[in-house]
Structures are given as C-alpha cells and as structure tokens.
Design an enzyme around this catalytic site. Structure first.
Site, PDB file in Angstrom:
ATOM      1  N   LYS B  79      25.832  20.048  21.978  1.00  0.00           N
ATOM      2  CA  LYS B  79      27.297  20.056  21.820  1.00  0.00           C
ATOM      3  C   LYS B  79      27.660  19.436  20.473  1.00  0.00           C
ATOM      4  CE  LYS B  79      31.510  18.732  24.363  1.00  0.00           C
ATOM      5  NZ  LYS B  79      32.057  18.023  25.550  1.00  0.00           N
ATOM      6  N   SER B 159      35.663  20.626  28.423  1.00  0.00           N
ATOM      7  CA  SER B 159      35.507  20.851  27.000  1.00  0.00           C
ATOM      8  C   SER B 159      34.130  21.382  26.593  1.00  0.00           C
ATOM      9  CB  SER B 159      35.767  19.548  26.247  1.00  0.00           C
ATOM     10  OG  SER B 159      34.736  18.613  26.464  1.00  0.00           O
ATOM     11  N   SER B 183      34.595  17.510  31.880  1.00  0.00           N
ATOM     12  CA  SER B 183      34.155  18.407  30.809  1.00  0.00           C
ATOM     13  C   SER B 183      32.715  18.922  30.908  1.00  0.00           C
ATOM     14  CB  SER B 183      34.326  17.723  29.449  1.00  0.00           C
ATOM     15  OG  SER B 183      35.661  17.757  29.048  1.00  0.00           O
TER      16      SER B 183
END
Lengths: 95, 494
Positions: B79, B159, B183
């Site tokens: 990420k 997210s 998330s």
C-alpha cells in the site's frame, strides 16, 4: 452547535488551508452535516467515565535522554522543494 | 504450465521450495499480469519491476541453496501508505508529490527480511481517508468484481482498495494494507478476499504515513485465511521505534488456522442488527452462525450497548488526530510547494492545492473540534464514549465469549460516483458502521468472504477477537471459509 461562514473562514486560517469565497458555503454545509451526525454523543451519560488516553493498557516506554541517531542533514533535506547548504528555504519571515 | 498468479501464497511457497518454478518465473508472471491489467483496474500507482526482478533473483539463489525466509521469493503489493526506501510513497496524495523516503517502514523491512519481493505500490484513498478508493489523487481503483449481466464499474472499497483489488485480480500474491476504521476489512469484504486488522500494537506503525495514530494498524489482505495468517506472522513484531508497539512474542499464526471452533463461545451482538439492513446480509449472518454451531461452537446473544455511538465518536477522534498529523505537510520539508507572498501564504496555498476535498474536510472538522471552547464538548466527550465502547467488549469477553460474529459491511460493492454518497459525506461514512467499533476498542478483527448477494457480488462476515488473540480469529475464519466453500474468483474482464 452549527458553524457559520465566519467560523469556516476562521477554521481554514487555523488549519492553514486557503478557503476561497466560493467554497465557504459548501464547507459550511458539509461541516454542519458531520457535526449534526456527531451531536448524538451528547445523549450518552459519561458521568464518572475517564476519557481514553491509551487503547491498550500500557505505560509509555522511556529511554535515556541521549542522541542515538542523526548526523545526515543531506538525507533530511533530500525531499525538500527548496534548500541551500542543507537548510530548508522559506520566504522571508523576519524583516 | 498453470498460471502461477492463480496460486495461493501457501501453494506458491510450496512450489518454490520444491523447485517446481523459480521466483523469477513467479515474479515475471505477476509483472506481466500487472502490465496487462493495471491500466483498467488502476490498482498500482507505481510498479517496481527492476527491483522485483533483482529481489526474485536473490531469492532464487537462496532457494537453490535450500535457504530462505518464510516468504522467500513471494511477490507482494505494498500500500502506498508504507514508506519504501527510494520508492514512490505518497499516500496517494498530490501533496507528497515526488516524495521518495530515505528509510524503510518497519513492517516492509520485516517482509524483505523474510524474503518477500516487492512488485510495486498500491493505490488507496488519499491518506487512507475514504471507503471507496475514490479520494485517491491517482483516480479510483476499479473492483475486479461486476454484478451479473452488468459491466457497470464498482468500487473495491477503501481505503485499501488497491490492495484488495490487486489480490482479488491476481496482480500480487498478497498485499499490505492498513485499517483505521475498516480500511482493511471493508475492501476485503467487497472483493471476496480475506483481511485482518490485528490488535493495536501488534504491527509497528513506524514508517507508515500517519492518519489517526491511536486507531491506525497495519495488516494483510490475502486470498485465503491461511495466506493472511502467513503474512501476519511476518508483518508483526515488537519495534522500539513505535512507542505503542507491544513487546509480545509473535505466534505462528498459520499453525492456528486448522484449530477449529469446537468449544468456543461466539457472541452475536444484537446492536449490529441495524434498521433497514438488507435481508441478504441478515441471511448471511444467520448462515455464519449455523456454520460455527455445526463445527461445535456455542452461540450466545450478547449486548454491546454503545455500538451506535462508535461511528460518531470516530468522526471526532479520527479527524482530530488527522488534523494534527497532517500539519507536517507545509510545502517546506517535502512534497508539493506553491509560491506564496509570505510564509503563511505559502502554507495556505500549498495545502489548499495539495490536499483533496475529503482530506481537507476532515482536517477542518478536526481543527474545529480541537479549537478553544469546543475541545471538551467534542473531543473529551468522544474519548469518554470510547472508554464505554471498549468497556462493552471487556464485559462480554470477561463473561466467557471467545469471539464475536457480525456482518462485515452493510452492503456489497456499490457503483463508482454514487450520487447519494457524493451529496452526503455521512452516507459514505456508514460503510464502516460494523468495523469501526473494533478500532475504537483496539481489538483484532477479520473479514472473511462468506457468500454472494443476488447480483453475484461477494459479501463478508467479520469476527472480532480479544486483544492479541488473532489465532482464534484465524481458526474461526477458516471454519467460515471452509463451510462456505465458494470460489471467490471474479470473471476476468480486464
């Protein structure tokens, strides 16, 4: 509690985010929607309840107060948009 | 040869060890898949092909010598929130333009120590603020899943939308992700993947771009419960550089996966039965209860009375912490810089230009609730409510409950550019209604795909555990995965 246009501008200044005149109304509406949503917290009886400071029961670790890292200013400023002699450059602050 | 990208992490690891294929071949297969699919899915914001090939080559040398770590030669997606030395790290924000850290995050360091290969950096909501991956400066990630007989584009959740989409579409073997209010678990549920948010303090936050420090936790997204357990064993561990990292031994989580649920007490919280909850979600929840009972667990109705206050309390605590954490982006030390006539002008213009709308909205809310005269009414009140939310869980666990079963999300994946959610930020926030309580209480939570809705889209169940008892979540999650017995492979259109 609801925010007005003057408050939106004040919060923008505190947060150092430029709010253009044409954006004030949108921000005012959105902030009031969110504040309206969180308002319900007022109905919770919190008498005698301590505010949370640490989600896991732990005491903050401490270490000896001495320098353990550093000595590479060129790495510190490597990503800065404007530097000189390993200093960050900003517009003149003091006349 | 079979498509190597379709192997689970565990199977790829076994294949590498048995020298059935090399890490260079496996990594090459993933890089080709990324090249072929990323333009449509937008899961990666940076691909590190050269670095990946070099790491794979080094892993092959180790594997050939019968050596190597637990993740030797396994290609992962990272990420964009994790600092990776010399590589794109921008939290999918414009304000961190061209930022390449001089250091490596502790979690990714652990992964490289164990032999993993980095394929690139994954798209996400800007600064991890969002539930649909639409707030990214790099544009939305597209969910590999589509409804039956439809080619409408759906969100992968957020997210960690890039992480979930990349894992689901075979663009990496597994991915790192982070979870501040849901998330990891919400995008996992929306893409038919497994995601676990560990107990707060289990994974180091050092080198992870901060959003809300008292809630942020790193964790994996993977294609199976076992894969998630393998990833988490490598990601976890004490780190003196994170003052909230917990000095506790890391178990071999994969060893707990097949432990079963016989004799466990599973709590079913009545407050998670929300008004207007779709019948499909309710049915899935009942199915989950039946599966756990059939495997020998005892199911008990429980009450977590402060559940409804978790989301409003979160929308005070998280923006407050964010407004403080994001003060560092000032146009001076790194990233974007606009020209201003003086220093204040430079700050204000840079931040107005560099942050997206959702991020600015949250900084504004955070600044307001922390400002003089409002601090007690909002922030202190929210932190008191947080104490009560945590106490709800403590009472239930002290009463003999081992884990709690809930739905993971209130719906399946929704459309990109949903008009309702665009008009009302709170509607988007409601996506996290089942996951956010876990962050507020610092507990571990896992989302496991368990079924599909009427349109053929994946739906997930969530299990919530006691502090540092992720092993029970892997065991119970595996029972759900095995009982469902569904192949969560999207039909490839990209």
């Amino acid at each position: 509690m609801s925010v007005d246009a003057a408050t939106v501008k004040r919060i923008g200044r505190l947060a150092r985010i430029r709010i253009e005149e044409g954006e004030v109304e949108t921000y005012r509406n959105e902030l009031n929607t969110i504040l309206g949503f969180v308002e319900q917290l007022g109905e919770v009886d919190v008498s005698g309840v301590e505010p949370m400071t640490s989600v896991m029961p732990m005491t903050l670790r401490r270490r000896e107060d001495k320098v353990t890292d550093g000595g590479y200013p060129e790495k510190i400023v490597a990503n800065a948009p404007l530097t000189e002699d390993n200093f960050f450059m900003v517009p003149k602050v003091v006349e | 040869m079979t498509d190597l990208t379709r192997l689970t992490l565990a199977a790829a690891r076994a294949g590498l060890k048995a020298r059935e294929f090399t890490s260079s071949e496996l990594t090459g297969a993933y890089l080709s898949a990324i090249e072929g699919g990323n333009a449509k899915l937008n899961a990666y914001v940076a691909v590190t092909a050269e670095q990946a090939s070099a790491q794979a080559k080094a892993s092959d040398a180790k594997l050939a010598a019968g050596q190597g770590g637990p993740l030797e030669g396994i290609p992962l997606g990272i990420k964009d929130l994790f600092a990776t030395k010399g590589v794109h790290t921008q939290a999918a924000s414009h304000i961190l333009d061209s930022f390449k850290p001089e250091y490596e995050s502790s979690v990714t360091s652990n992964l490289w120590r164990d032999g993993a290969v980095m394929l690139g950096k994954l798209n996400m909501d800007e600064f991890a603020m969002g539930s649909s991956n639409e707030t990214s400066y790099y544009g939305p990630v597209i969910n590999p899943w589509r409804a039956n007989n439809s080619n409408a584009q759906l969100v992968p959740g957020g997210s960690s939308g890039g992480s979930a989409a990349a894992v689901s579409s075979w663009l990496c073997a597994a991915a790192t992700a982070t979870d501040t209010g849901g998330s990891i678990r919400q995008p996992a549920a929306l893409t038919g993947t497994v995601g676990i948010k560990p107990t707060y303090g289990r994974c180091s936050r050092w080198g992870v771009v901060a959003f809300a420090s008292s809630l942020d936790q790193a964790g994996p997204i993977a294609r199976t419960v076992e894969d998630a357990a393998i990833m988490m064993t490598s990601m976890s561990g004490f780190d003196p550089k994170d003052s909230t990292s917990v000095d506790l031994a890391v178990p071999d989580f994969a060893a707990a996966v097949e432990r079963g649920v016989k004799g466990l007490v599973i709590g079913i919280p009545r407050e998670y039965r929300m008004d207007g909850m779709p019948a499909e979600i309710e049915a899935l929840w009942q199915q989950g209860i039946a599966w756990l009972k059939a495997e020998g667990a005892t199911v008990r109705d429980i009450s977590l009375p402060h559940t409804k206050y978790a989301l409003p309390a979160y929308y005070i605590v998280a923006p407050a912490e964010a407004s403080s954490n994001l003060a560092r982006y000032d146009g001076v030390k790194y990233g974007l810089r606009d020209t201003g006539k003086d220093i204040t002008d430079l700050y204000e213009l840079t931040r107005a230009d560099g942050f997206g709308r959702e991020v600015k909205r949250r900084i504004m809310i955070g600044t307001y609730v922390l400002s003089a005269g409002y601090y007690d009414a909002y922030y202190v009140q929210a932190q008191k409510v947080r104490t009560l939310i945590k106490r709800d869980f403590e009472i239930v666990f002290n009463d003999g409950v081992d884990a709690i079963l809930t739905p993971a999300t209130p719906s399946a994946a929704f459309g990109i550019g949903d008009e309702d959610m665009k008009a009302d930020p709170v509607k988007m926030y409601l996506n996290d209604v089942f996951t956010v309580t876990v962050n507020m209480a610092g507990l571990p939570g896992i989302a496991v795909p368990a079924g599909k809705d009427g349109a053929g889209l994946p739906l997930g169940l969530q299990l919530i555990g006691k502090p540092f008892d992720e092993e029970t979540l892997f065991a119970a999650g595996r029972v759900i995965e095995r009982s469902a017995g569904i192949d969560f492979s999207p039909d490839k259109w990209w």
